[in-house]
Enzyme design. Structure first.
Site, PDB file in Angstrom:
ATOM      1  N   ASP A  49       0.871  -1.165   0.000  1.00 19.44           N
ATOM      2  CA  ASP A  49       0.000   0.000   0.000  1.00 19.44           C
ATOM      3  C   ASP A  49       0.912   1.221   0.000  1.00 19.44           C
ATOM      4  O   ASP A  49       1.654   1.454   0.970  1.00 19.44           O
ATOM      5  CB  ASP A  49      -0.890  -0.020   1.236  1.00 19.44           C
ATOM      6  CG  ASP A  49      -1.817   1.181   1.335  1.00 19.44           C
ATOM      7  OD1 ASP A  49      -1.674   2.139   0.537  1.00 19.44           O
ATOM      8  OD2 ASP A  49      -2.685   1.159   2.222  1.00 19.44           O
ATOM      9  N   LEU A  50       0.901   1.992  -1.066  1.00 20.75           N
ATOM     10  CA  LEU A  50       1.820   3.127  -1.196  1.00 20.75           C
ATOM     11  C   LEU A  50       1.598   4.206  -0.145  1.00 20.75           C
ATOM     12  O   LEU A  50       2.477   5.030   0.084  1.00 20.75           O
ATOM     13  CB  LEU A  50       1.728   3.726  -2.598  1.00 20.75           C
ATOM     14  CG  LEU A  50       2.136   2.791  -3.736  1.00 20.75           C
ATOM     15  CD1 LEU A  50       1.929   3.473  -5.080  1.00 20.75           C
ATOM     16  CD2 LEU A  50       3.575   2.327  -3.576  1.00 20.75           C
ATOM     17  N   GLY A  70       2.057   3.300  -9.797  1.00 22.61           N
ATOM     18  CA  GLY A  70       1.054   3.001  -8.781  1.00 22.61           C
ATOM     19  C   GLY A  70       0.190   4.193  -8.419  1.00 22.61           C
ATOM     20  O   GLY A  70       0.638   5.335  -8.445  1.00 22.61           O
ATOM     21  N   TYR A 134      -7.491  14.356 -10.038  1.00 29.71           N
ATOM     22  CA  TYR A 134      -6.486  13.401 -10.535  1.00 29.71           C
ATOM     23  C   TYR A 134      -5.342  14.170 -11.206  1.00 29.71           C
ATOM     24  O   TYR A 134      -4.166  13.901 -10.947  1.00 29.71           O
ATOM     25  CB  TYR A 134      -7.142  12.420 -11.514  1.00 29.71           C
ATOM     26  CG  TYR A 134      -6.156  11.572 -12.267  1.00 29.71           C
ATOM     27  CD1 TYR A 134      -5.462  10.556 -11.625  1.00 29.71           C
ATOM     28  CD2 TYR A 134      -5.904  11.798 -13.615  1.00 29.71           C
ATOM     29  CE1 TYR A 134      -4.537   9.778 -12.317  1.00 29.71           C
ATOM     30  CE2 TYR A 134      -4.994  11.030 -14.308  1.00 29.71           C
ATOM     31  CZ  TYR A 134      -4.313  10.026 -13.657  1.00 29.71           C
ATOM     32  OH  TYR A 134      -3.400   9.258 -14.338  1.00 29.71           O
TER      33      TYR A 134
END
Length: 168
Positions: A49-50, A70, A134
């Site tokens: 999990d980054l 990722g 984003y």
């Protein structure tokens, strides 16, 4: 031993690069929160999990190169983008600083410049004009690359990806 890390390796582009970069380094470390399948010859898998800084430090440790794909790859809630794209990208650059300064390829997006008009001729000096949260997260990643080079000499390249195309 030379080691290449690919984050987001279970995604469409990650799967393609997993195949195309086979043999580029003696070991290719693959990471994602999604299922990576079994490791092939010359591969190792490390789910991560980054948003977890300590897990990312362990993930990056021993790597010479990072292809950072990722994160959330489309518009989503701010919270999801914050954890994956903003915190995750920070954790990648910070882990690189702490573990030997591997080179980083950061997967940015045409959404970092999406509010330019179609008639505007763009080049590497064009201002960022994100068209979504984003896109803002990709501007953040590009800024992190610049900051970590200027302050810590971590070499990186940002590639603005558009479906079907990549712009450096």
């Amino acid at each position: 031993m030379q080691r290449l890390l690919i984050t987001g390796a279970a995604g469409a582009l990650g799967k393609l690069l997993r195949k195309e970069l086979a043999g580029y380094a003696p070991v290719i470390r693959l990471s994602d929160i999604a299922d990576l399948g079994s490791a092939g010859a010359g591969e190792e898998t490390m789910p991560c999990d980054l948003a977890d800084a300590e897990a990312v430090r362990k993930l990056v440790d021993g790597c010479n190169y990072i292809v950072h794909l990722g994160g959330v790859s489309v518009e989503d809630t701010f919270e999801k983008i914050l954890q994956s794209n903003i915190r995750g990208t920070y954790n990648i650059f910070e882990a690189a600083r702490k573990t030997g300064k591997p080179r980083i390829l950061f997967a940015s997006s045409n959404h970092a410049i999406g509010f330019h008009t179609r008639e505007t001729r763009l080049d590497a000096t064009s201002a960022q004009r994100p068209d979504s949260i984003y896109g803002v997260s990709k501007c953040f990643g590009e800024a992190m690359a610049s900051y970590y080079y200027d302050k810590f000499c971590i070499e990186s390249v940002c590639v603005r990806i558009e479906i079907g195309r990549a712009h450096v």
